[in-house]
Motif scaffolding. Sequence first.
Motif, short mmCIF file in Angstrom:
data_model
loop_
_atom_site.label_atom_id
_atom_site.label_comp_id
_atom_site.label_asym_id
_atom_site.label_seq_id
_atom_site.Cartn_x
_atom_site.Cartn_y
_atom_site.Cartn_z
N GLY A 281 -29.61 60.01 78.65
CA GLY A 281 -31.03 59.71 78.64
C GLY A 281 -31.86 60.76 77.94
O GLY A 281 -33.08 60.78 78.04
N VAL B 25 -41.59 59.54 75.81
CA VAL B 25 -41.37 58.12 76.08
C VAL B 25 -42.01 57.26 74.99
O VAL B 25 -41.54 56.16 74.69
CB VAL B 25 -41.93 57.75 77.47
CG1 VAL B 25 -41.85 56.24 77.71
CG2 VAL B 25 -41.16 58.49 78.55
N LEU C 117 -31.42 55.47 80.55
CA LEU C 117 -32.87 55.53 80.55
C LEU C 117 -33.47 54.94 81.81
O LEU C 117 -34.48 55.44 82.33
CB LEU C 117 -33.42 54.80 79.31
CG LEU C 117 -34.92 54.94 79.05
CD1 LEU C 117 -35.30 56.40 78.84
CD2 LEU C 117 -35.33 54.10 77.86
N LEU D 275 -31.31 57.81 71.64
CA LEU D 275 -30.95 58.41 72.92
C LEU D 275 -29.46 58.73 72.99
O LEU D 275 -28.65 58.18 72.24
CB LEU D 275 -31.31 57.46 74.06
CG LEU D 275 -32.79 57.05 74.15
CD1 LEU D 275 -33.00 56.15 75.36
CD2 LEU D 275 -33.70 58.25 74.21
N ALA E 272 -34.27 53.40 70.04
CA ALA E 272 -34.85 53.13 71.35
C ALA E 272 -36.17 52.37 71.25
O ALA E 272 -36.65 51.83 72.25
CB ALA E 272 -35.06 54.44 72.10
N SER F 228 -29.62 53.02 76.82
CA SER F 228 -30.52 52.29 77.70
C SER F 228 -30.07 52.35 79.16
O SER F 228 -30.91 52.34 80.07
CB SER F 228 -30.65 50.83 77.25
OG SER F 228 -29.39 50.18 77.23
N PRO G 3 -40.34 51.40 76.32
CA PRO G 3 -39.84 51.40 77.69
C PRO G 3 -39.79 50.03 78.36
O PRO G 3 -39.13 49.88 79.39
CB PRO G 3 -40.81 52.34 78.42
CG PRO G 3 -42.03 52.38 77.57
CD PRO G 3 -41.57 52.19 76.16
N THR H 167 -39.95 55.60 72.40
CA THR H 167 -39.10 54.49 72.84
C THR H 167 -40.00 53.28 73.10
O THR H 167 -41.22 53.37 73.03
CB THR H 167 -38.35 54.85 74.12
OG1 THR H 167 -39.26 54.83 75.24
CG2 THR H 167 -37.70 56.23 74.03
N ASN I 234 -34.47 65.50 79.37
CA ASN I 234 -34.40 64.06 79.15
C ASN I 234 -35.70 63.58 78.53
O ASN I 234 -36.65 64.36 78.35
CB ASN I 234 -34.05 63.30 80.45
CG ASN I 234 -35.15 63.38 81.51
OD1 ASN I 234 -36.34 63.25 81.22
ND2 ASN I 234 -34.75 63.60 82.75
N VAL I 235 -35.75 62.32 78.18
CA VAL I 235 -36.86 61.80 77.40
C VAL I 235 -38.19 61.89 78.15
O VAL I 235 -39.25 62.12 77.55
CB VAL I 235 -36.56 60.35 76.96
CG1 VAL I 235 -36.47 59.40 78.13
CG2 VAL I 235 -37.60 59.85 75.96
N ARG I 236 -38.15 61.76 79.47
CA ARG I 236 -39.40 61.86 80.24
C ARG I 236 -39.86 63.31 80.38
O ARG I 236 -41.05 63.60 80.27
CB ARG I 236 -39.21 61.21 81.61
CG ARG I 236 -38.90 59.72 81.53
CD ARG I 236 -38.96 59.03 82.87
NE ARG I 236 -38.48 57.67 82.78
CZ ARG I 236 -39.19 56.64 82.33
NH1 ARG I 236 -40.44 56.85 81.93
NH2 ARG I 236 -38.67 55.43 82.27
#
Length: 330
Positions: free
Chosen positions: A63, A224, A241, A59, A42, A238, A229, A227, A217-219
């Motif tokens: 996500g 983040v 995401l 990921l 990512a 992606s 972003p 990754t 999730n990633v957030r």
Amino acid sequence: MTNTTSAGYRNIRDTAAAYRRGDAVLALGGPDRFAALSYLLAKRTEFAEPGTLVESAVLNAEGGIQDVVLALIGEDEVLLVSELPEFFDVRAALAAGGFNDVTCTPRPDIALAAIEGPASWRAIEPLIELEVSSLLLSESTPATVPGAASATVYRTGTTAEYGYLIVTEGLSAEALLACATERALAVGGGVTDRAALIRAQAEVSHPVVPEQFTGLNVREAGAVWLTSPDRDDEFLGSAALADVAATRSLIAVRATGAEVPAGAEVRAGETVIGTIHLALPAAGEADGFGLALVDLPFNVPGLDLNADGVALRTVSRPAADPRSWVEAIG
């Protein structure tokens, strides 16, 4: 926790701590290996030079983060290193992405060990010819490790202290860890166990894999930064995401003189605002430490909360005082 955990934590923060790194290693080869790497990770890799490393999230379709891997960029191949016992299905992911001219080969002959701590540079210095202060973050240099057919040292780290990764070919993981431990002992440190390591990592916002990402999730996981972003190209996960949002997220919490109660509801006054997502080992420290999953906007430092009658305070990270930030190399 055990004395071993307490000593291991103090080795990390005060001197040098050795530990094994990388339970699974895969080599990507073939003419499309760099494009394949860019698709799998990512984080951006197109500007990564041979002899450097990249640490990135991988990921999943929802996500979330299914792994955090190191990519060691070589001239002829890229080594992917996972802390999990087994990789995700890399071949299936590459096939789905249309990468048919890439080889994916397990490398059990590759062993890795790390040394981290404010004195880790002293521990690693005898293994390399390069002036140790000249080795920059994410860069590598050849090394000499007894019994290894070849060896490389990368400068990296997971605890906000100085850190080095030793990568060998033709040496067992046990033999390499013994060598790393010997070097750490030579500067007053020693080995560390995983319990001490994840406490030190969580204190400085390095991901604890896989526990930190369970169900998030990633957030929500606050990851983040693992990754890139701003990428506008397609990579694994992606599509998901772009739609990932967060109404809750992780925040570090400290319990003065007490352990953080694992899995407990977190309250602001009498209002339930989340749960303890991850309680870290005490590691000999007086205060408990953990990661709470709380509703927004409670994900800020400086709040007084409680969980099962234990007083908590949300804190910013780093929640430790790394000696490496004030002590120079050399």
